[in-house]
Each structure stands twice: as structure tokens, then as C-alpha cells.
Write a protein that holds these residues in place. Structure first.
Motif, PDB file in Angstrom:
ATOM      1  N   ALA A  22     -20.747 -16.269  -6.676  1.00  0.00           N
ATOM      2  CA  ALA A  22     -19.816 -15.207  -6.975  1.00  0.00           C
ATOM      3  C   ALA A  22     -21.000 -14.352  -7.491  1.00  0.00           C
ATOM      4  O   ALA A  22     -20.544 -13.030  -7.054  1.00  0.00           O
ATOM      5  CB  ALA A  22     -19.146 -15.583  -8.380  1.00  0.00           C
ATOM      6  N   ASP A  58     -21.777 -12.605  -4.234  1.00  0.00           N
ATOM      7  CA  ASP A  58     -20.844 -11.987  -3.580  1.00  0.00           C
ATOM      8  C   ASP A  58     -20.613 -10.536  -4.384  1.00  0.00           C
ATOM      9  O   ASP A  58     -19.690  -9.662  -3.927  1.00  0.00           O
ATOM     10  CB  ASP A  58     -19.400 -12.777  -3.696  1.00  0.00           C
ATOM     11  N   ASP A  79     -18.831 -10.450  -7.004  1.00  0.00           N
ATOM     12  CA  ASP A  79     -17.485 -10.678  -7.381  1.00  0.00           C
ATOM     13  C   ASP A  79     -17.421 -10.826  -8.898  1.00  0.00           C
ATOM     14  O   ASP A  79     -17.396 -11.620  -9.439  1.00  0.00           O
ATOM     15  CB  ASP A  79     -16.844 -11.780  -6.663  1.00  0.00           C
ATOM     16  N   GLU A 137     -14.972 -13.070 -10.177  1.00  0.00           N
ATOM     17  CA  GLU A 137     -14.991 -14.369  -9.894  1.00  0.00           C
ATOM     18  C   GLU A 137     -16.147 -14.781 -11.112  1.00  0.00           C
ATOM     19  O   GLU A 137     -16.213 -15.943 -11.406  1.00  0.00           O
ATOM     20  CB  GLU A 137     -15.144 -14.616  -8.560  1.00  0.00           C
TER      21      GLU A 137
END
Length: 259
Positions: A50, A53, A55, A58
């Protein structure tokens, strides 16, 4: 953002839920530190994904999973009267205070490198036989190499300039090429390992995390290869039946995709 009162209230809520699950849930009641271990490792990798990414939603969820595991281990420890969550928190608080004399004492530091050197020297004063004791044996080799080099650099065992490290990389590459010509597989493996170790060291001097760099390339390669697969499927072609030249056309298309 939440106030400190709300943060503590949320943490207390988690502790209460953990108590209830441990008492009432058949699965939670059966867990031990050993059964949780592999799940904790898995959760940590999911958090790492996560983060790579970027994110944030997340990351928040995965941090919750990791925090749950910390609370779970602490609950198990309290059941045998060995330690509880307060002991865990106080232990890390004490360590942070002791390892930051430039904040909580009268030590003066000039930069981040001074902090790292002090950290490792303090660990030796605390009774560590080696600065490498803190490197887990079960770490993946690439991560372990980075941590080993970081640890020894903390006590001054390090190159002075990036160009010196690159010269070492070139030296190791030449030695690998020589062993490849000879053909001894054991010697080739040894020299290949030396090349990788020196590249990890060079990454550190470039202030690049080699694990992150390699994982980003893994993700990039996977995305491009999956594009290749989808293009072939759209044309009812099987990759096994395509030539490298045909596949390369789709690969070049994939390289133009947004990163």
C-alpha cells in the motif's frame, strides 16, 4: 484530525474489542503467538504494498491490521502475566528516550548521520555483542543486505564517496565475468552475490531503498506483461505461438502507458 482525547478513546475501544474477541470468538481464543506470526508477516507486506502504491486509504486500513496484531500479542502476553500493552508502550518509550540523548539529554548532533552513529554506539553500550544483532535472520536477502550495510555504516565502517562504491560494483562485475568464463557454478553464484551486495551498497549511497526500487520494477514489468497478454487475447493469439518480434510490438505499446 482527531484530538489526543479521541485518539486515546479509539485505542481504548480497540483494547476492549480485543478483550471481548479473546473471550468470546472461537477463532481468536485459539490463537497463539506462533499461529499469528505468519499472519503478521503477511500484514506487514500488505502494508508495504500500500505504501509503494501511495494508496493512503489502504495504508490506513493496513496500519489498523498491523496495530491489531500488536494488541493481540500484548493480550496473549497479559494472560501469562509476562507483559501487557502498557509494558509494550513503556518499553519503546524508554528506548526512544535513551536512544535520543540529543533530544532528552545534553548530546549535540549535527545531522542525521550523527544520530545513526549515536544510535548504534548506544546499542553496544547496552550490552549488544555486535551491531548486527538487530538484523533479523529471517529477513529476505535483499532487505537483509541493506540493513547490514546500514548497521555497520552507523559505527563508521563505510565508504566515503559514491564513486568509490561504484568502482567496487565495477570490480565485482569483472570478477563475475571472469568466473562465468571459467564456468564454475558455485564461484559464479558467489560473485553474483557480491555484485548484488555492492549494488545494494551503491543504492544506499544514492539514498535509494533497493527493495522499493526492485519492487517498483516488478510492478512495472507485471503491468506491461499483462498488457501484452490482453492485447494478444484480443487478437485471439496465444503468447506461446507468437514470435518475440510480435510480442515486442505490444511491449513497446505497454511502455507508453501512463505510469
Amino acid at each position: 484530525m482527531n484530538s489526543r482525547v479521541d485518539q486515546l478513546k479509539a485505542f481504548d475501544r480497540l483494547l476492549t474489542i480485543m478483550d471481548e474477541l479473546r473471550e468470546q470468538c472461537p477463532w481468536d481464543k485459539k490463537q497463539t503467538m506462533e499461529t499469528l506470526r505468519h499472519l503478521t508477516i503477511e500484514e506487514t507486506y500488505e502494508l508495504g504494498d500500500a505504501i509503494l502504491d501511495n494508496d493512503l486509504d489502504e495504508i490506513k486500513k493496513e496500519l489498523g491490521d498491523v496495530l491489531l496484531h500488536i494488541v493481540f500479542y500484548s493480550k496473549i502476553g497479559s494472560e501469562t502475566n509476562d507483559f501487557d500493552i502498557a509494558d509494550v508502550c513503556n518499553t519503546i518509550c524508554d528506548k526512544l528516550i535513551n536512544r535520543h540523548p540529543h533530544i532528552y539529554g545534553d548530546v549535540t548532533v549535527e545531522n542525521e548521520e550523527d544520530v545513526k552513529r549515536n544510535w548504534e554506539n548506544l546499542k553496544l553500550k547496552e550490552g549488544k555483542a555486535s551491531v548486527l544483532e538487530g538484523v533479523p535472520k529471517s529477513l529476505p536477502a535483499l532487505v537483509k543486505a541493506n540493513r547490514i550495510q546500514d548497521k555497520v555504516a552507523g559505527v563508521g565502517f563505510d565508504w566515503e564517496e559514491p564513486n568509490q562504491v561504484w568502482e567496487k560494483v565495477e570490480e565485482e562485475l569483472k570478477e563475475l565475468q571472469e568466473e562465468i568464463k571459467i564456468g564454475d557454478s558455485n564461484a559464479i553464484e558467489n560473485e553474483f552475490g557480491d555484485v548484488m551486495f555492492s549494488m545494494v551498497n551503491y543504492a544506499r549511497f544514492l539514498k535509494i531503498n533497493p527493495e522499493n526500487a526492485l519492487e517498483r520494477t516488478n510492478k512495472k514489468f507485471s503491468k506491461r506483461f499483462q498488457y501484452l497478454e490482453s492485447r494478444a487475447k484480443a487478437l485471439n493469439k496465444n503468447l506461446k505461438d507468437m514470435t518475440l518480434q510480435e510480442m515486442d510490438v505490444f511491449w513497446e505499446e505497454a511502455k507508453q502507458l501512463p505510469k
